[in-house]
Design an enzyme around this catalytic site. Structure first.
Site, PDB file in Angstrom:
ATOM      1  N   ARG A 252      -2.310 -10.188  12.338  1.00 42.69           N
ATOM      2  CA  ARG A 252      -2.763  -8.569  12.097  1.00 42.69           C
ATOM      3  C   ARG A 252      -3.779  -8.378  11.400  1.00 42.69           C
ATOM      4  NH1 ARG A 252       2.693  -6.378   9.926  1.00 42.69           N
ATOM      5  NH2 ARG A 252       3.882  -7.851  11.621  1.00 42.69           N
TER       6      ARG A 252
ATOM      7  N   ARG B  50      13.423 -11.288   9.578  1.00 43.77           N
ATOM      8  CA  ARG B  50      13.231 -10.604  10.165  1.00 43.77           C
ATOM      9  C   ARG B  50      12.549 -11.143  11.811  1.00 43.77           C
ATOM     10  NH1 ARG B  50       9.756  -5.296   8.197  1.00 43.77           N
ATOM     11  NH2 ARG B  50       8.852  -5.752  10.425  1.00 43.77           N
TER      12      ARG B  50
ATOM     13  N   ARG C 256      10.754 -13.896   3.269  1.00 44.45           N
ATOM     14  CA  ARG C 256      11.304 -13.061   3.009  1.00 44.45           C
ATOM     15  C   ARG C 256      12.876 -12.963   3.835  1.00 44.45           C
ATOM     16  NH1 ARG C 256       8.497  -6.813   3.871  1.00 44.45           N
ATOM     17  NH2 ARG C 256       9.138  -7.703   6.337  1.00 44.45           N
TER      18      ARG C 256
ATOM     19  N   LYS D 278       0.714  -0.744   0.018  1.00 46.34           N
ATOM     20  CA  LYS D 278      -0.182  -0.016  -0.007  1.00 46.34           C
ATOM     21  C   LYS D 278       1.164   1.220  -0.119  1.00 46.34           C
ATOM     22  CE  LYS D 278      -2.601   0.450   3.187  1.00 46.34           C
ATOM     23  NZ  LYS D 278      -2.355   1.715   4.237  1.00 46.34           N
TER      24      LYS D 278
ATOM     25  N   ARG E 286     -10.056   4.458   9.921  1.00 46.19           N
ATOM     26  CA  ARG E 286      -9.807   3.343  10.886  1.00 46.19           C
ATOM     27  C   ARG E 286     -11.759   2.930  11.059  1.00 46.19           C
ATOM     28  NH1 ARG E 286      -4.432   1.984  12.471  1.00 46.19           N
ATOM     29  NH2 ARG E 286      -3.522   3.266  11.853  1.00 46.19           N
TER      30      ARG E 286
END
Ligand SMILES: [Zn+2]
Length: 216
Positions: free
Chosen positions: A170, A159, A127, A13, A88
């Site tokens: 999430r 990470r 990743r 985004k 939101r």
């Protein structure tokens, strides 16, 4: 042209918002940016926001409205807004319409980047970053080979905050909060669904076509 951009974490985004800003000469606003700016300016409101955030409280909608109103009343930004991560919730969305109306503006379109959950998980969980040269690879989409990377396997790390459970939560929270807002804009005929699984350039071409059709 006032645009709202939605998309789950990891959908790209931010990249698309930056592309739109550049191509159409708009100004991007996220509530995070607005809150940080208020804190930096150290106004009464900024200090209040800072103490709320420090105690881990949610910043109430009334404060967000106040910050948004400042933007809407500024001639420099008239009809040149792109909202990222705002509204939101449904209340904020309805209220944004009222605020826009007060300043003789409206939302021109709402762009929703759709990406399937499994793909998002692969993008983020796959990743790998090289601690030596900083190159970024992806186990699924762009694996390191001895041709594209000379440091070898041993310097590649993941990470630590990217674990599957956190990401799934999430994503669920995002859908939960965002679906009612999307339905709201759908009823107003403002919603454009965009396949966020394509290449970045292809996605942007689609976005450009939508915006161009609105300007015509
Ligand atoms: Zn390397």
């Amino acid at each position: 042209m006032n645009i709202i951009l939605f998309g789950p974490p990891g959908a790209g985004k931010g990249t698309q918002a930056d592309n739109i800003v550049k191509s159409f000469d708009l100004f991007k606003f996220s509530t995070g940016d607005l809150l940080r700016k208020a804190i930096r300016n150290n106004t009464d409101l900024g200090r209040k926001i800072k103490s709320l955030m420090e105690e881990g409280s949610l910043v109430p909608d009334s404060i967000i409205d106040n910050l948004i109103t400042k933007i809407l009343s500024d001639k420099k930004y008239y009809n040149r807004l792109i909202f990222d991560g705002y509204p939101r919730n449904l209340d904020q969305a309805k209220n944004l319409d009222k605020l826009l109306n007060n300043y003789n503006q409206k939302i021109s379109c709402v762009l929703n980047l759709e990406v399937n959950k499994d793909l998002l998980l692969k993008r983020i969980l796959g990743r790998l970053i090289c601690t030596k040269c900083g190159s970024i690879f992806n186990k699924y989409f762009k694996p390191q080979t001895n041709i594209n990377h000379l440091c070898g396997n041993n310097s590649l790390i993941k990470r630590s905050d990217d674990n599957e459970k956190t990401l799934i939560n999430r994503y669920a929270t995002y859908l939960d909060k965002t679906l009612p807002i999307l339905n709201y804009y759908k009823k107003l005929n403002l919603l454009h669904e965009i396949n966020g699984e394509k290449e970045i350039d292809q996605i942007f071409e689609e976005i450009e076509a939508i915006i161009a059709s609105l300007e015509a």
